[in-house]
Write an enzyme that holds these catalytic residues in place. Structure first.
Site, PDB file in Angstrom:
ATOM      1  N   SER A 101     -11.417  -0.544  -6.838  1.00 32.40           N
ATOM      2  CA  SER A 101     -11.244   0.899  -6.918  1.00 32.40           C
ATOM      3  C   SER A 101     -12.582   1.616  -7.060  1.00 32.40           C
ATOM      4  O   SER A 101     -13.523   1.090  -7.665  1.00 32.40           O
ATOM      5  CB  SER A 101     -10.356   1.240  -8.124  1.00 32.40           C
ATOM      6  OG  SER A 101     -10.370   2.620  -8.402  1.00 32.40           O
TER       7      SER A 101
ATOM      8  N   TYR B   2     -11.594   7.723  -2.460  1.00 30.85           N
ATOM      9  CA  TYR B   2     -10.921   9.013  -2.335  1.00 30.85           C
ATOM     10  C   TYR B   2     -11.809   9.955  -1.508  1.00 30.85           C
ATOM     11  O   TYR B   2     -13.015   9.754  -1.439  1.00 30.85           O
ATOM     12  CB  TYR B   2     -10.697   9.670  -3.704  1.00 30.85           C
ATOM     13  CG  TYR B   2     -10.059   8.793  -4.739  1.00 30.85           C
ATOM     14  CD1 TYR B   2      -8.676   8.630  -4.778  1.00 30.85           C
ATOM     15  CD2 TYR B   2     -10.831   8.159  -5.721  1.00 30.85           C
ATOM     16  CE1 TYR B   2      -8.080   7.833  -5.750  1.00 30.85           C
ATOM     17  CE2 TYR B   2     -10.238   7.366  -6.690  1.00 30.85           C
ATOM     18  CZ  TYR B   2      -8.870   7.211  -6.704  1.00 30.85           C
ATOM     19  OH  TYR B   2      -8.289   6.431  -7.665  1.00 30.85           O
TER      20      TYR B   2
ATOM     21  N   THR C  89      -7.461   6.340   0.005  1.00 29.40           N
ATOM     22  CA  THR C  89      -6.292   6.885  -0.674  1.00 29.40           C
ATOM     23  C   THR C  89      -6.074   8.334  -0.257  1.00 29.40           C
ATOM     24  O   THR C  89      -6.961   9.178  -0.416  1.00 29.40           O
ATOM     25  CB  THR C  89      -6.464   6.792  -2.198  1.00 29.40           C
ATOM     26  OG1 THR C  89      -6.520   5.408  -2.580  1.00 29.40           O
ATOM     27  CG2 THR C  89      -5.307   7.452  -2.920  1.00 29.40           C
TER      28      THR C  89
ATOM     29  N   LYS D  71      -4.102   4.474   2.511  1.00 29.37           N
ATOM     30  CA  LYS D  71      -3.207   4.082   1.418  1.00 29.37           C
ATOM     31  C   LYS D  71      -2.547   5.332   0.839  1.00 29.37           C
ATOM     32  O   LYS D  71      -3.235   6.264   0.440  1.00 29.37           O
ATOM     33  CB  LYS D  71      -3.993   3.355   0.327  1.00 29.37           C
ATOM     34  CG  LYS D  71      -3.140   2.867  -0.839  1.00 29.37           C
ATOM     35  CD  LYS D  71      -3.985   2.124  -1.857  1.00 29.37           C
ATOM     36  CE  LYS D  71      -3.141   1.590  -2.994  1.00 29.37           C
ATOM     37  NZ  LYS D  71      -2.598   2.685  -3.846  1.00 29.37           N
TER      38      LYS D  71
ATOM     39  N   HIS E 229       1.885   5.471  -4.743  1.00 23.92           N
ATOM     40  CA  HIS E 229       0.912   5.362  -5.845  1.00 23.92           C
ATOM     41  C   HIS E 229       1.554   4.723  -7.075  1.00 23.92           C
ATOM     42  O   HIS E 229       1.251   5.078  -8.217  1.00 23.92           O
ATOM     43  CB  HIS E 229       0.336   6.739  -6.192  1.00 23.92           C
ATOM     44  CG  HIS E 229      -1.124   6.711  -6.559  1.00 23.92           C
ATOM     45  ND1 HIS E 229      -2.123   6.982  -5.664  1.00 23.92           N
ATOM     46  CD2 HIS E 229      -1.755   6.425  -7.734  1.00 23.92           C
ATOM     47  CE1 HIS E 229      -3.306   6.886  -6.261  1.00 23.92           C
ATOM     48  NE2 HIS E 229      -3.101   6.541  -7.510  1.00 23.92           N
TER      49      HIS E 229
END
Length: 382
Positions: free
Chosen positions: A109, A132, A158, A256, A280
């Site tokens: 992440s 992100y 994401t 995602k 999520h």
């Protein structure tokens, strides 16, 4: 119970609850709103029934595959989890080693505690990187260059977090309260977990977002990191920004957070190399459909033009088989590996993964198939 005796994801969850401070356990365990979608993600797998077949040759059964070009021992990857380095000492590095040992991909992440360089140094395999869309596009480009420099060729982007969902457990346990009440609540919870406090809280430092250390003045101040990150979430992102990202990233680009067929087709149009069908983990918009319920419609819309990984609710090898039969090419797990990491570190994560692979193989055998290519919709029914 020791993690050596854990036989299911629920076993690892119970161990994690005993070992983590409450606010950290709730952070990974909880969902948005009343947690209806969180519950549905796993519950709805129970409504998908497998068809048992007998007297089939299932000798030399094989669960191996490739996920976005990376060889894997089974169709499963570890999903990116924020702050996983707080579930065990240098947690992301431990989990990456376990994933490499078992032969499945690991995803880091953006808000992982360990840096991409640390994780890559710990693992024999290339890891995937999750990102992100940030308001600061230069920061995005910097993170993309960092990923490339560390040998990463698969980006999980994401798309379902223009704003953060309302997670009530984080409010109740004081995690989001910067005042004295929140500090007192967290201090009380930490005092109840002296083992974690020593092993992770003290010996597991530094506790900063390793991939973002050049974005704030004091990389050891998690509150400064959070303030910067909260300000960076961009609610103005559209598909045009995704096309810009596609131009910036030369590797595989996987979106995602896709949940609807129309959005899956938009991802295809924007040059995606795959999607992760995800809500999520039930942490964003409560009352949306579970991912397993959405899977057949999304798979039908894409009609094999993009690989689909399903994320959300996978708790057994039988669940993996159900997802494949309904149209996914693989799955991702998040909470289960976090629970195992908290329960027993690298060894427990490896044990969890080996258990899931064994369960998948048994389910395949009892359904009469010995290879992934033979798995299709005929294996499931009402």
């Amino acid at each position: 119970m020791s993690h050596h005796l854990a036989a299911s994801c629920d076993d690892y969850r119970r161990l994690a609850e005993r070992r983590l401070p409450r606010f950290l356990f709730d952070y990974i365990d909880g969902g948005a709103g009343d947690e209806h979608t969180l519950a549905a993600n796993s519950r709805d797998f129970q409504h998908v029934h497998l068809r048992q077949r007998v007297l089939c040759d299932v000798d030399n059964l094989d669960t191996r595959c490739a996920l976005f070009g990376q060889p894997a021992s089974m169709p499963l990857a570890l999903a990116p989890l924020g702050m996983a380095g707080l579930y065990a000492r240098r947690g992301e590095a431990q989990a990456a080693r376990a994933a490499a040992a078992v032969g499945v991909p690991f995803s880091l992440s953006t808000v992982g505690i360990c840096s991409l360089a640390e994780v890559q140094a710990a693992s024999a395999n290339k890891c995937w990187f999750q990102l992100y869309m940030l308001r600061d596009r230069e920061a995005v480009q910097g993170l993309l260059q960092q990923a490339l420099a560390n040998g990463c060729d698969t980006l999980l982007f994401t798309v379902d977090l223009p704003v953060a969902g309302i997670r009530r457990r984080d409010i109740r346990n004081g995690m989001l309260d910067p005042g004295w009440r929140g500090k007192l609540a967290k201090a009380s919870q930490l005092a109840q977990r002296p083992g974690w406090l020593l092993d992770v809280g003290i010996l597991g430092k530094p506790h900063h977002f390793g991939s973002l250390t050049d974005q704030v003045a004091d990389p050891n101040d998690l509150r400064a990191f959070k303030a910067w990150l909260d300000a960076q979430f961009d609610p103005c992102v559209t598909w045009d920004d995704i096309r810009w990202l596609r131009q910036q990233w030369p590797g595989k680009l996987v979106f995602k957070g896709i949940l609807e067929p129309d959005d899956a087709l938009q991802a295809l149009d924007c040059g995606a190399d795959g999607i992760v069908l995800s809500n999520h983990g039930g942490r964003q918009l409560d009352s949306v459909s579970s991912t397993v319920c959405q899977l057949p419609a999304v798979a039908e819309a894409l009609d094999g033009r993009l690989p689909i990984l399903l994320d959300g609710g996978i708790r057994s090898g039988a669940d993996i088989l159900k997802a494949l039969a309904l149209g996914a090419q693989g799955v991702m797990i998040g909470r289960p590996w976090a629970w195992a990491l908290a329960a027993g570190g690298e060894a427990a994560v490896a044990q969890l993964l080996a258990g899931l692979q064994c369960e998948l193989a048994v389910a395949m055998a009892l359904c009469g198939v010995k290879g992934l290519v033979a798995i299709d919709g005929s294996l499931v029914g009402a």
